[in-house]
Design a protein around this motif. Structure first.
Motif, PDB file in Angstrom:
ATOM      1  N   ARG A   1      38.841  42.607  44.271  1.00 55.92           N
ATOM      2  CA  ARG A   1      40.041  42.146  44.994  1.00 55.92           C
ATOM      3  C   ARG A   1      39.660  41.202  46.128  1.00 55.92           C
ATOM      4  O   ARG A   1      40.328  40.195  46.367  1.00 55.92           O
TER       5      ARG A   1
ATOM      6  N   ARG B   1      38.820  37.897  44.545  1.00 57.60           N
ATOM      7  CA  ARG B   1      40.043  37.182  44.160  1.00 57.60           C
ATOM      8  C   ARG B   1      40.684  36.557  45.400  1.00 57.60           C
ATOM      9  O   ARG B   1      41.124  35.403  45.371  1.00 57.60           O
TER      10      ARG B   1
ATOM     11  N   LEU C   1      36.624  34.730  42.388  1.00 55.23           N
ATOM     12  CA  LEU C   1      36.856  35.327  41.073  1.00 55.23           C
ATOM     13  C   LEU C   1      37.676  34.338  40.263  1.00 55.23           C
ATOM     14  O   LEU C   1      38.746  33.917  40.678  1.00 55.23           O
TER      15      LEU C   1
ATOM     16  N   PRO D   1      41.812  42.755  39.010  1.00 58.12           N
ATOM     17  CA  PRO D   1      40.609  43.492  39.416  1.00 58.12           C
ATOM     18  C   PRO D   1      40.476  44.901  38.844  1.00 58.12           C
ATOM     19  O   PRO D   1      39.366  45.333  38.539  1.00 58.12           O
TER      20      PRO D   1
END
Length: 197
Positions: free
Chosen positions: A136, A139, A144, A150
């Motif tokens: 997370r 991201r 990511l 995730p």
């Protein structure tokens, strides 16, 4: 230096025995012999070999250094890669002959012991939760790739790791780990400074 307690000797000996030969191939007598303690002392400390296995797994989980995943001094992708690299180095230290104790016990005992199966499931589930937290972060910082979720990705990475550890145990080389890291690296935008992650 004080001599380790009988309980500690049993746990340490069992960890070695279980990692080298598995649960079913080792008896209480072999564990006590390896620990250098009388067989009768075993039941003063553990109600069963299964209870001893649960303690060995608890300590094994602690040795996996999950706290690495919370190290905010590294970028998320680099932190996650460093964690998996630590685990890979541990497998390599034993020439890939041992695998992951969670995976080994899960494969060997999931139909024999609900308690062991539950412990393995909980440990792998908590690991996936920790990996998802790092994903997370990745991201959020844009490293990511794509719109990957995730939570399922974390489960996939944990499952892929366990599969790679099993395959490396079979092949007795690092090729499955190389495949894992190639896939892992493809999930992230390469670091601008050329660092891993």
């Amino acid at each position: 230096m004080p001599r380790p307690s009988v309980r500690e000797q049993l746990v340490e000996a069992a960890a070695e025995c279980f990692e080298e030969r598995g649960f079913n191939a080792i008896g209480v007598q072999e564990i006590t012999r390896a620990a250098g303690v009388p067989k009768g002392s075993f039941y003063n400390h553990f109600v069963s070999k299964e209870a001893l296995a649960l303690e060995v797994m608890r300590r094994y989980g602690t040795a996996r250094r999950m706290e690495m995943l919370e190290d905010g001094t590294l970028a998320p992708a680099a932190r996650l890669r460093a964690h998996f690299r630590f685990l890979a180095d541990d497998l390599e230290r034993f020439r890939f002959s041992r695998g992951c104790l969670f995976g080994n016990f899960g494969a060997e005992l999931s139909t024999q012991s609900d308690e062991v199966r539950g412990h393995v499931d909980a440990a792998l589930g908590q690991w996936a939760v920790s990996v998802a937290a790092v994903l997370r972060e990745a991201r959020a910082d844009g490293t990511l790739k794509g719109a990957l979720d995730p939570e399922p990705l974390a489960g996939f990475l944990v499952n892929a790791w366990e599969g790679a550890a099993l395959r490396a145990k079979v092949t007795r080389d690092g090729r499955p780990m190389d495949d894992f890291f190639a896939l892992f690296d493809s999930l992230f935008v390469p670091a601008a400074d050329g660092a891993d992650g």
